[in-house]
Design an enzyme around this catalytic site. Sequence first.
Site, PDB file in Angstrom:
ATOM      1  N   HIS A 426       0.822  -1.212   0.000  1.00  0.00           N
ATOM      2  CA  HIS A 426       0.000   0.000   0.000  1.00  0.00           C
ATOM      3  C   HIS A 426       0.861   1.269   0.000  1.00  0.00           C
ATOM      4  O   HIS A 426       2.053   1.254   0.312  1.00  0.00           O
ATOM      5  CB  HIS A 426      -0.958   0.005   1.198  1.00  0.00           C
ATOM      6  CG  HIS A 426      -0.288   0.063   2.549  1.00  0.00           C
ATOM      7  ND1 HIS A 426       0.086   1.250   3.148  1.00  0.00           N
ATOM      8  CD2 HIS A 426       0.054  -0.928   3.409  1.00  0.00           C
ATOM      9  CE1 HIS A 426       0.621   0.998   4.327  1.00  0.00           C
ATOM     10  NE2 HIS A 426       0.629  -0.320   4.518  1.00  0.00           N
ATOM     11  N   CYS A 445       2.631  -4.889   7.041  1.00  0.00           N
ATOM     12  CA  CYS A 445       2.387  -4.730   5.605  1.00  0.00           C
ATOM     13  C   CYS A 445       3.568  -4.019   4.937  1.00  0.00           C
ATOM     14  O   CYS A 445       4.465  -3.512   5.599  1.00  0.00           O
ATOM     15  CB  CYS A 445       1.108  -3.939   5.372  1.00  0.00           C
ATOM     16  SG  CYS A 445      -0.390  -4.886   5.714  1.00  0.00           S
TER      17      CYS A 445
END
Length: 525
Positions: A426, A445
């Site tokens: 992301h 992440c």
Amino acid sequence: MKIFYSIVAFVLLMAVFSCNKKEESKEILKKPSEEVVPELKIKIDSAGISAFYKTYPKLIKFQNEVFALYKKNKSTQLWLDNKGVVEYGNTLFNKYKGLEQEGLKANFPYKEQINPVFEHTAENKLSKSDTDLMISNLYFYYVQKVSGVDEKTSRELEWLLPRKKVNYQVFSDSIYNKATISDDKKSKMFSQYYKLRDALHEYREIEKKGGWKAIQTDVDFKSFKLGDSVASIGQIRERLYVTGDLKEDTKSNICDSTLIKAIRTYELHHGLTPKNIILPEHIAELNVTVSERIKTIIANMERCRWIDPELEKGKEYIEVNIPEFRLYLIRNHDIAFVSPVVVGKTMNKTVIFSGMMNNIVFSPYWNVPPSIIKSEIKPGMAKNKNYLAQKNLEWNNGAVRQLPGKNNSLGLVKFLFPNSNNIYLHDTPAKSLFERENRAFSHGCVRVGKPRELAIELLKQDPSWTPARIDKAMHAGKENWVSLKKKVPVYIGYFTAWVDRDGNLNFYKDVYKRDDSLIKLLTEE
């Protein structure tokens, strides 16, 4: 008449002589067939194999493969003939003895029994059947070593990428067909393995020559810059020459542009941000010993053994190397795109695994994980009743999510590849993190430094998604899911040594401290 009888007598004599010669020839022709030694046949049945493993229990893990192998060969030997060990058996032993060249130790559990069979330094005390069985077990031992630690062990080391499968039946067939491992065929292994093996040989040669000397600096040393003159600079020059980062050692103690250029190149290949000065962190990196570098290479060769070489044959895939803090999009075997990344901090390690990217989400919500709700949001709400509004958060069916926008923790776009670890790629509003050398800051992440460019590359498979349309979707403030026309494999790996496509050996810091445990596993007796 006398002449006639003399001629007749001579002819008869020659005839007798000729007959005697023929009989003698027949006798001579018979001798080889009488001296032919019967083909060696050693019975090796299930009872004999069971007895072998009672005597040599450290090899019991190969028992099933060995049973199947001899059953297929009609319970007779594989490695011996009338002259001794057959040629392909000697090839196997030479391969086993050469394991050190593969970054492995040749620690066959019964080396005191196997070595005399091949080295003729002492009498082989094994029976012929046990000799054959011992060589078969040596074969499977060798196969296991060059295939890497078993999958259970690699999973315990938190390596969840797909493992290359070891098919012992294939190896059994190769023995049966007398085609044991000979020269390496590069298709058998992940290509990086062979590059690191070459690097291992080079660094061992450096080690044989004494390695490199530690660079000495004053206690109050802060930096060296262009034009500085001190003995330490001469030591830096010598150190860079040893590993080929400098083509010539001029012995000069003056910091010149050639040295600065070499240091910048060295920094690039050691996970450091290139600068025009020499700092204490550079000296510390230069002073890592050659033996430690060799250990790092060996650890990463082992990781390469776990990877299926089919992986790199894909037409398009994404690879992320955690210690390098970098993402690569590979297309048609070339690097199509590169981006810096931020990975999980030590307490929230990014998982080493793979998935199939299927969706890009523009202007995403961030669904806050329960762990963060408990550790950060609820304590924040207890101190400030406006905490949710100030953070652009809202309750959503008993959970908490952050609204789309430039301050969203996921930034303006995220890239999904469904997995049980809840890991994805992301964007992020915290752009300054990408300027740091150590970029382990996330909750697990992977934050992408160039998310817009990655979206453009991935959506080239759909011409309707132009860069202008992508820009509009990223700033729309409304979540928009886009399905990729073709899923893209994503591989998140962990390599602290890597040879790039230009042939340069790169070392990266072991951010999750994984190398030591792997090295210990590989070198323990």
